[in-house]
Design a protein around this motif. Structure first.
Motif, PDB file in Angstrom:
ATOM      1  N   SER A 172       0.865  -1.174   0.000  1.00 32.12           N
ATOM      2  CA  SER A 172       0.000   0.000   0.000  1.00 32.12           C
ATOM      3  C   SER A 172       0.900   1.222   0.000  1.00 32.12           C
ATOM      4  CB  SER A 172      -0.929  -0.014   1.215  1.00 32.12           C
ATOM      5  OG  SER A 172      -0.180  -0.033   2.404  1.00 32.12           O
ATOM      6  N   GLY A 173       0.295   2.395  -0.126  1.00 31.91           N
ATOM      7  CA  GLY A 173       1.099   3.607  -0.222  1.00 31.91           C
ATOM      8  C   GLY A 173       1.420   3.903  -1.680  1.00 31.91           C
ATOM      9  N   PHE A 174       2.220   4.952  -1.892  1.00 27.81           N
ATOM     10  CA  PHE A 174       2.380   5.429  -3.268  1.00 27.81           C
ATOM     11  C   PHE A 174       3.197   4.501  -4.153  1.00 27.81           C
ATOM     12  CE2 PHE A 174       6.178   6.996  -1.356  1.00 27.81           C
ATOM     13  CZ  PHE A 174       7.102   7.246  -2.356  1.00 27.81           C
ATOM     14  N   ALA A 194       2.554   1.215  -4.169  1.00 22.21           N
ATOM     15  CA  ALA A 194       1.819  -0.049  -4.083  1.00 22.21           C
ATOM     16  C   ALA A 194       1.867  -0.862  -5.379  1.00 22.21           C
ATOM     17  CB  ALA A 194       0.370   0.231  -3.704  1.00 22.21           C
ATOM     18  N   GLN A 195       1.886  -0.160  -6.520  1.00 25.99           N
ATOM     19  CA  GLN A 195       1.924  -0.895  -7.779  1.00 25.99           C
ATOM     20  C   GLN A 195       3.153  -1.781  -7.880  1.00 25.99           C
ATOM     21  OE1 GLN A 195       1.311   2.459 -10.263  1.00 25.99           O
ATOM     22  NE2 GLN A 195      -0.233   1.418 -11.489  1.00 25.99           N
ATOM     23  N   LYS A 210       4.105  -0.463   3.453  1.00 22.47           N
ATOM     24  CA  LYS A 210       3.272   0.743   3.336  1.00 22.47           C
ATOM     25  C   LYS A 210       4.030   1.895   2.672  1.00 22.47           C
ATOM     26  CE  LYS A 210       0.542  -0.245   7.474  1.00 22.47           C
ATOM     27  NZ  LYS A 210       1.400  -1.195   8.205  1.00 22.47           N
TER      28      LYS A 210
END
Lengths: 408, 330, 290, 248
Positions: A47-49, A51-52, A90
């Motif tokens: 998750s977080g920026f 995540a991809q 995260k």
């Protein structure tokens, strides 16, 4: 996908305490009478920026686990199956360290992954507290392996190795075209990754006959790239060397297209989007011709194509995170196999001394140096050509010849 | 302040220390340490926000200064961790005094004060993300090296104990506030600045003292954070997360009370873990619950958790309530 | 250092983006002027509107600009409900409580979006996103030109609502003299909610103007909210003209800073302005002296 | 004890107080009267340091304190009450008074003890543990007085402490004020209630539209037809005489 059988042994850690609770409540269901499963941790930003990246990485790691389990597990342990525990960092360094604690508690033998340099720095240190071997995937800061941490290893190339290769190839590229490119503009994000890379470039490029017209930094996330591109329009550099994450790369490439800025080449090193199929698929015009020197799977290895297919089967776009984390799990499994025990110290010892395969990465044999860095790690140079990402350097992996200058 | 006043902080320290040494698993011990760090940050916030009625949205400015100071001193000057701790607290307090001097001299309070503290923290965040002394975007990493002088312990229970002792000291500091003229003046300013002035209270100096104490306490939390994770970067140090955690814990626990921030930190972080467990790790759900709790607290229990206890035992002390509503009369 | 052409284009870019900033700030300053509250959830509400625009485009194929027709009423309703049923009742009218309730609201919104949409960044791909309007030698981004005009038009509409309608008169009455307005039979809590709702409708328009050139993730609004606060403080809390002029000014300042000092440090410029204005002229450029 | 000379204050062009002077001699009760909006409270605020005058000086116990902030004047022994009561709403009555007592008693226990004593003296004995927010109007007025007294002032500036009280409440509080004076505290009071002014004050100043227009013993001032007609309205003189005559 015949290899993905019913027994997917992937458990996402549900927060620290939950993991601890799960650990005490007993191991997950084990099929038939088998030796106890060997737990390997994967630390990724789920998750977080970022995540991809974490998502793609976990697909690769899981693919490797399934492959090994289907082939009979760890033979030295009587065919013990591997269980992959995914810890979510995260996208920040502190949570990464906390997840390492949780993974430790869940009883993993080793951890792979890390992805970002900041996260990897704290996570490896947290793992060191528990003498837990940690194999870093694609995080590039040189300092990760330079700290006398006996447990820390890195599969992929670091900054210095990658920039050296990237510059050699750049010169080759330029020479082959008759040295048309003389001036460079560096565009970088102001974080650890971008600023670090820009610094190396600033030191080395002048010695190689390139004039740096300007170094432009921007924050992540960036709201707007039009001023950056305006400056490029004003400077008219022959080459633009960018280093930023996915969104900013896309924003810059599209704005350059809008503002009709067409340098001889956009030559990225660890470019956020330059070797991502998502970028190529969504903005083919902006992506066309972009160079990148990055982590990249060996295109001649058939597993690479399988991984790409596995990612695409989930409706996602392929990027390097998948093959390198596939390879991380393969190397860790091999180390456990060689150690003959699910024992942290023994695995660390193997990683320090033995030689391993390199999964689907183009490294030949993997051998970790004194500091834990894989001495054979090698980035590949790619170029987007006709909507496809082709390897152009080094020659033994090349799928096609480079097109340079792009605007010529 | 008498010896009796120190009894409750002492009991709290003993209970927490007993918990730390009760054979907690590593994860739970880490959670306990984290709770203590957030508690300290919130205890600092409470001095200014709870007792002084000045809600800051930028306590990260002090937290980060503490964290950066100790790591910079240790890594580049080889100073020992305890000296780093003292320096971190002092510098954090100095930053507090500086921000306080500028803001209070201009008479900022209420929303204006909240916004300017936020802006100061953001400036520090952006600056530390590019300044060489703070390691730029790379942040600062402290090498793992166990030892009492390094404030790093192989057995983390000792670190937990030190954090607990500091929380105890902050409890004692708060108790002193409740028992001293300075504290009475600070509360008076919260309740009615003009009336306090008429009674001979030097409003500017009392506020300045409060923000300095408050900042020092939160800076100490930053030092411990840095010492625990051995790493800071601009986001960790000066990011808005810590300002918000500190404010949450203090308000939910009970503004202007001795135990409020501690109770708030333990309750919120404990609840956060449970939420994460229940939600199956869906990101954001724990903070979503925090946000809802904040609104519900402000709406229905303005005195925080501590006032619930007092309601149950029948004692009435409407402090927190008026702390939240102090601007009404102004 | 740069050719005048480049500088002119950068400043024009800033001016056009500033118009959208102004629209965001307009909502904030309107709410402040009437309710006397600092709405900390403004950024998060902008994010909600941006996600709304994105959802409409992604799933129903609605053009971002056309989605104003849907999003503006939707955000109006959401804003009305938020003020009437959450912020108003929960904060008991005290300044500090309102600040905390709106902070809580912004955290709920951000993390609700995070849980629902994860932190991926979403963009809308339109044909015109990267088209340019050629103004002599200048290449102006088409969506920005649209942004400038729609933002100014929206400000005009807002002004007309305040000046020419009954509800506008009620809003102005409450802003001036709450007690008096209540005495002549104006329902203050309703007017508060309408004001808040109008502010949110401005956000919907701003979101629609931003989406073709920008992306949205659950924390996107944060980047704008401090800029909006700066504009509001600079223009004078509660001053509509101030917000407009302040927005355009900040847009230009930001563009100039990032052109000459780089985007990273250009950000600091805005905060420094913010701090200096708060310290030395808290009433702003257009605010009444107290 | 206190003298103000030539004080002037303007608010965005409007002159609120115009070259006003008065003196409050030691040990006496001096009154300041005038119609609404005359600038009495503004004059008070300047005397206590809450507003800075545009011109003129404030002298307290022989020293020029014109530029001193209010808290320093309080330390010199100048205490004031507010026309609109300003209690520390969240604190108990005792705690409220203790804030004042702290000025000369750093110890919490001593300040509380002093607060008890003063509370009893102004008639708040049974309310000491109540929240100040819960007091009646009369109670709050007493609290204002008690808090100011707790600072052990030499000069007490009372801004309409009797406003809003009913006759019996006024009758109760008048002796309290007189007793304070008898202990040697100089008092300067703004008052609307003529009965009280005639009763308490030895000397009265009249302020109208920012200007000091008359001064003297209350009886004389009240008989000054110019004052009566111009500033206190028709028939006021008769009322004042009746009140003064009945009580004095």
């Amino acid at each position: 996908m015949t290899k993905m059988t019913g027994q997917t042994r992937r458990t996402i850690l549900k927060g620290g305490v939950a993991a601890a609770a799960a650990a005490t409540l007993g191991a997950p269901t084990v099929l038939r009478a088998q030796p106890a499963a060997v737990k390997i941790g994967l630390l990724q930003p789920m998750s977080g920026f970022l995540a991809q990246a974490g998502d793609l990485a976990s697909i690769g790691a899981q693919f490797a686990v399934d492959e090994i389990n289907a082939a009979g597990g760890i033979k030295a342990l009587g065919g013990a199956q591997i269980e992959l525990l995914i810890g979510d960092s995260k996208s920040n360094a502190e949570a990464g360290a906390q997840e390492v604690e949780a993974l430790n508690e869940a009883g993993v033998v080793a951890i792979g992954g890390g992805f970002a340099s900041g996260i990897s720095l704290t996570a490896t240190q947290a793992a060191a507290r528990h003498d837990l071997p940690f194999l870093v995937d694609s995080a590039t800061a040189d300092s990760i392996t330079g700290r006398d941490l006996a447990n820390t290893f890195r599969l992929g190339p670091n900054f210095s190795m990658a920039t050296e290769v990237a510059l050699q190839n750049l010169i080759k590229l330029n020479e082959a075209a008759g040295n048309p490119a003389k001036t460079v503009a560096l565009v970088h994000e102001d974080g650890l990754f971008g600023a670090g890379l820009a610094q190396v470039m600033q030191e080395k490029l002048p010695g190689l006959g390139f004039e740096i017209l300007e170094t432009i930094s921007h924050p992540t996330p960036a709201r707007d790239m039009s001023n950056v591109v305006l400056r490029l329009r004003s400077l008219q550099p022959d080459l633009v060397i960018p280093s930023h994450y996915y969104n900013e790369f896309v924003l810059m490439a599209r704005t350059m297209q809008q503002q009709r800025v067409r340098p001889m080449g956009v030559y990225a090193v660890f470019g956020g989007a330059a070797s991502s199929y998502q970028f190529v698929a969504e903005y083919p015009e902006a992506a066309e011709g972009v160079f990148d020197c990055n982590h990249w799977g060996d295109p001649s290895n058939p597993t690479d194509a399988e991984l790409k297919a596995a990612v695409e089967a989930q409706g996602k776009h392929y990027a390097y995170n998948t093959p390198i984390n596939y390879s991380v799990v393969k190397v860790l499994a091999e180390a456990i196999e060689k150690a003959g025990a699910a024992d942290r110290a023994a695995v660390t010892e193997q990683l320090r001394t033995a030689e391993f395969g390199s999964g689907v990465m183009p490294y030949g044999t993997t051998k970790f140096g004194e500091d834990g860095q894989n001495v054979n790690a090698l980035p590949l140079n790619t170029q987007v050509q006709d909507g496809k990402i082709n390897v152009i350097f080094p020659d033994q992996f090349a799928q096609s010849t480079p097109v340079f200058p792009v605007n010529g | 302040m008498s010896a009796r006043d120190l009894l409750l902080p002492l009991i709290a320290v003993l209970v927490l220390a007993g918990l730390a040494f009760s054979g907690l698993s590593g994860t739970l011990l880490n959670l306990l340490i984290f709770m203590m760090i957030i508690s300290l940050a919130a205890q600092g916030w409470n001095i200014l926000g709870g007792f002084g009625g000045l809600s800051s949205f930028g306590h990260a400015a002090f937290f980060g200064t503490g964290a950066y100071t100790t790591l910079i001193l240790q890594t580049s000057l080889g100073v020992n961790a305890w000296a780093g701790l003292v320096a971190g607290v002092l510098l954090g307090a100095a930053v507090g005094a500086g921000i306080g001097f500028l803001s209070f001299r201009s008479g900022l309070k209420g929303s204006y004060f909240a916004l300017i503290t936020l802006a100061f923290a953001e400036v520090l965040r952006i600056a530390s993300n590019s300044a060489p002394i703070t390691g730029g975007a790379a942040g600062i990493l402290l090498p793992l090296d166990y030892g009492f002088l390094n404030l790093q312990f192989d057995d983390r229970r000792w670190f937990a104990l030190i954090a607990i002792l500091f929380v105890g000291a902050a409890l004692a500091l708060t108790r002193w506030l409740e028992r001293s003229r300075f504290g009475a003046y600070l509360i008076a300013i919260r309740e009615n600045e003009q009336a306090a002035q008429a009674l001979g209270v030097d409003v500017f100096r009392v506020k300045l003292g409060a923000i300095t104490l408050s900042a020092g306490c939160t800076a100490l939390a930053g030092v411990l954070y840095a010492q625990n994770y051995l790493f800071v970067d601009a986001h960790v140090a000066y990011g808005p997360w810590i300002s918000i955690e500190a404010l949450f814990a203090a308000i939910v626990g009970g503004l202007g009370t001795m135990f409020g921030p501690l109770v708030g930190a333990v309750a919120l972080l404990g609840l956060g873990e449970i939420t994460k467990m229940v939600s199956g790790g869906v990101p954001g759900v724990d903070l979503l619950v925090f946000g809802a709790i904040l609104i519900l607290t402000v709406a229905f229990v303005p005195g925080g958790l501590m006032s619930l206890r007092q309601r149950l035992t029948g004692r009435r002390r409407p402090r927190g309530e008026t702390a939240l509503r102090s601007e009404e009369g102004a | 250092m740069y050719s005048p052409l480049i500088v002119a284009e950068a400043l024009l870019n800033g001016l056009m983006l500033g118009a959208v900033y102004a629209l965001i700030a307009l909502g904030l300053t309107l709410i402040y002027g009437v309710l006397h509250i600092v709405n900390f959830a403004h950024g998060a509400l902008l994010t909600v509107a941006m996600f709304g625009v994105w959802l409409l485009a992604e799933h129903l194929g609605v053009d971002p600009y056309l989605s104003i027709l849907i999003m503006a009423p939707a955000m109006f309703g959401l804003g009305y409900a938020a003020q009437r049923f959450v912020i108003g009742p929960a904060s008991h009218g005290s300044d500090n409580s309102i600040l905390l309730v709106t902070l809580g609201l912004s955290i709920i919104i951000e993390n609700g979006l995070l849980a629902g949409f994860r932190s991926d960044t979403r963009t809308i791909d339109t044909d015109y996103a990267f088209q340019v309007v050629e103004l002599g030698p200048l290449l102006l981004s088409f969506p920005r030109v649209v942004g400038l005009f729609v933002a100014l038009l929206s400000a005009l509409v807002l002004w007309a609502i305040l000046e020419r309608t009954d509800v506008g008169r009620a809003i102005r009455a409450v802003a001036k003299e709450k007690l008096g307005a209540a005495l002549v039979g104006i329902e203050v809590s309703h007017v508060y909610a309408v004001t808040f709702a109008l502010g949110c409708a401005c956000l919907a328009v701003a979101a629609a103007l931003l989406m073709p050139v920008f992306y949205v993730s659950p924390t996107t609004g944060r980047a704008f909210v401090l800029v909006a606060f700066t504009i509001v403080v600079l223009g004078g809390m509660g001053s509509i003209v101030g917000a407009l002029v302040g927005g355009l000014l900040i847009g230009v300042v930001e563009a100039a800073c990032s052109l000459f000092f780089g985007d990273s440090l250009g950000q600091i410029g805005i905060f420094v302005i913010f701090i200096l204005v708060l310290l030395f002229r808290p009433t702003g450029l257009f605010g009444a002296r107290q | 004890m206190l003298s103000v000379d030539g004080l002037t204050k303007r608010f965005s062009g409007l002159v609120a107080v115009d070259d006003a002077s008065l003196a409050a001699p030691e040990g006496r009760i001096t009154g300041l009267i005038g119609p609404n909006g005359a600038g009495k409270t503004t004059l008070f605020a300047m005397a206590a340091g809450f507003l800075t005058p545009d011109a003129g000086t404030v002298t307290f116990a022989g020293e020029d304190v014109t530029a001193e902030p209010p808290h320093l004047r309080a330390r010199r022994g100048m205490a004031r009450t507010f026309q609109i009561v300003q209690p520390f709403a969240g604190l108990t009555v005792r705690e409220n008074i203790a804030v004042g007592a702290h000025l000369h008693h750093p110890s919490r226990a001593e300040a509380m003890e002093r607060a008890d004593a003063i509370g009893k003296r102004v008639g708040l004995a049974k309310d000491l543990d109540r929240a100040a927010a819960g007091l009646t109007v009369a109670g709050r007025k007493r609290l204002e007085l008690a808090r100011a007294l707790a600072t052990q002032p030499k000069l007490l500036l009372l801004d309409e402490v009797l406003a809003g009280l009913n006759p019996s409440e006024i009758r109760d509080i008048l002796p309290v004020i007189r007793a304070i004076r008898d202990e040697g505290v100089t008092i300067l009071m703004i008052e609307h209630i003529m009965q009280a002014v005639m009763n308490l004050c030895e000397h009265v100043y009249v302020l109208a539209q920012g200007k000091m227009i008359a001064e003297g013993p209350p009886i004389e001032v009240s008989r000054d037809p110019q004052v009566v007609e111009a500033y206190l309205g028709h028939g006021a003189a008769a009322r004042m005489q009746a009140a003064g005559g009945a009580d004095a």
